[in-house]
Design a protein around this motif. Structure first.
Motif, short mmCIF file in Angstrom:
data_model
loop_
_atom_site.label_atom_id
_atom_site.label_comp_id
_atom_site.label_asym_id
_atom_site.label_seq_id
_atom_site.Cartn_x
_atom_site.Cartn_y
_atom_site.Cartn_z
N VAL A 57 25.14 1.83 -16.96
CA VAL A 57 26.58 1.92 -17.20
C VAL A 57 26.83 1.89 -18.71
O VAL A 57 27.61 2.68 -19.24
CB VAL A 57 27.34 0.78 -16.48
N ALA A 60 25.64 5.20 -20.22
CA ALA A 60 26.56 6.31 -19.90
C ALA A 60 27.78 6.27 -20.81
O ALA A 60 28.25 7.31 -21.28
CB ALA A 60 26.98 6.22 -18.43
N GLY A 64 28.68 9.13 -23.50
CA GLY A 64 29.99 9.76 -23.38
C GLY A 64 30.72 9.78 -24.70
O GLY A 64 31.35 10.79 -25.07
N SER A 85 23.11 15.95 -11.35
CA SER A 85 23.37 14.72 -10.58
C SER A 85 22.16 14.34 -9.74
O SER A 85 21.77 13.17 -9.67
CB SER A 85 24.60 14.89 -9.69
N PHE A 199 23.83 12.86 -20.48
CA PHE A 199 25.11 12.25 -20.12
C PHE A 199 25.39 12.43 -18.64
O PHE A 199 25.68 11.45 -17.92
CB PHE A 199 26.24 12.86 -20.95
N TYR A 200 25.29 13.65 -18.15
CA TYR A 200 25.59 13.91 -16.74
C TYR A 200 24.57 13.22 -15.82
O TYR A 200 24.93 12.69 -14.76
CB TYR A 200 25.63 15.42 -16.47
N THR A 202 22.86 10.46 -16.54
CA THR A 202 23.06 9.01 -16.62
C THR A 202 24.31 8.58 -15.87
O THR A 202 24.31 7.54 -15.19
CB THR A 202 23.14 8.55 -18.08
N VAL A 203 25.38 9.36 -15.97
CA VAL A 203 26.61 9.04 -15.24
C VAL A 203 26.34 9.05 -13.73
O VAL A 203 26.75 8.13 -13.00
CB VAL A 203 27.74 10.02 -15.60
N ILE A 207 26.56 5.71 -11.41
CA ILE A 207 27.51 5.64 -10.29
C ILE A 207 26.81 5.28 -8.99
O ILE A 207 27.30 4.47 -8.20
CB ILE A 207 28.26 6.99 -10.14
#
Length: 315
Positions: A57, A60, A64, A85, A199-200, A202-203, A207
């Motif tokens: 978190v 990310a 970002g 993802s 980024f994508y 890790t997000v 999540i």
């Protein structure tokens, strides 16, 4: 005379510039080498899955913020976001979930050595599942690396034998997950910057990590200052800064140099484990570690620059 002096100055300037890339990569390797020790120290307050969720978190959020300052903010198409993802769930949620559990059950020094075998595991899966032909030297390297992993993993005389063995097996399984993460990422690595891709990934990983962490809800408690600082260190330095430094170094380093530097991770990982955590490393483990590194060097000797870039996620 001026011409000769100018050439000398230009050569010195070029050498100094190349040294910056090398130093950046070495710092990245040193940071990754400490991640096993930092993880062990963070366990004073955090459970393995909770630590993983919190770490990514933080990562990310930082990625970002970095992405906001990039000039090219073009959003990838839905198809690529979906693939990012999937790779993020593989490389963040599943991989680091398994790694954290494995590190919790075994020693930081053993974990560092087993993780060093992942390039050889990746090469093995390429051969078994993707039918990619390998040279006899590469095949020999894979076999040698696997022998080294067995050498350090199996120790029936250890007092913590069963627990450590389970932890070691989980870390080996994590290596197979890491390999499939690499295969998924390679489909995207040439189309996007590493910041955008990470980024994508890790997000997505963060999540999906959050609900998994709720499994440990009963063990949640207020973290100590030391554990909290280790969490920040893992999220900021090991997951973001080390990654950025390593990819900066890859701009000028050759493939062989990059692979050689990554082989320093288990060496420094064991060293930091002994110095900071006072872990005792057996002669058989040192011998196994040498075997693993030798096998990895042979198994990745044909690795290209593109392949190295696709595995630069961090530890």
């Amino acid at each position: 005379m001026n011409t000769i002096q100018g050439k000398y100055q230009q050569k010195a300037k070029t050498k100094k510039g190349s040294s910056i890339y090398l130093i950046a990569s070495i710092i990245a390797v040193l940071l990754w080498s400490t991640s096993f020790v930092a993880t062990k120290m963070a366990y004073a307050s955090f459970s393995p899955l909770t630590l993983g969720a919190a770490r990514f978190v933080i990562a990310a959020i930082i990625l970002g913020i970095i992405l906001l300052f990039k000039k090219n903010k073009a959003k990838p198409p839905i198809k690529d976001v979906a693939l990012m993802s999937v790779s993020g769930i593989l490389g963040t949620t599943i991989y680091f979930g398994l790694e954290n559990i494995g590190v919790n059950l075994t020693t930081a020094s053993i974990a560092a050595i087993i993780v060093a075998s992942y390039p050889a595991i990746t090469a093995l899966i390429e051969f078994l599942f993707y039918k990619i032909k390998i040279s006899w030297i590469k095949g020999l390297g894979i076999i040698i690396a696997m022998i080294g992993v067995f050498q350090i993993s199996y120790n029936p005389q250890s007092q913590e034998g069963d627990q450590q063995l389970i932890g070691n097996i989980i870390l080996i399984i994590a290596g197979f997950v890491f390999a499939f993460y690499n295969f998924t990422t390679r489909k995207l690595v040439n189309n996007y910057s590493m910041i955008t891709l990470s980024f994508y990934q890790t997000v997505a990983g963060a999540i999906t990590f959050i609900p998994v962490a709720f499994i440990e809800k009963s063990s949640w408690r207020m973290p100590s200052m030391g554990s909290f600082l280790m969490l920040l260190y893992l999220g900021v330095f090991c997951s973001v800064i080390a990654f950025l430094l390593y990819n900066f170094g890859l701009r000028k380093l050759s493939s062989s140099s990059a692979v050689t530097l990554m082989n320093l991770v288990p060496i420094f990982g064991v060293l930091f484990s002994v110095i900071i955590l006072h872990e005792v490393v057996r002669i058989s483990q040192v011998f196994g570690g040498v075997i693993v590194i030798l096998g990895v060097v042979l198994s990745v000797r044909e690795t290209t620059q593109r392949q190295i870039r696709s595995t630069g996620k961090g530890i």
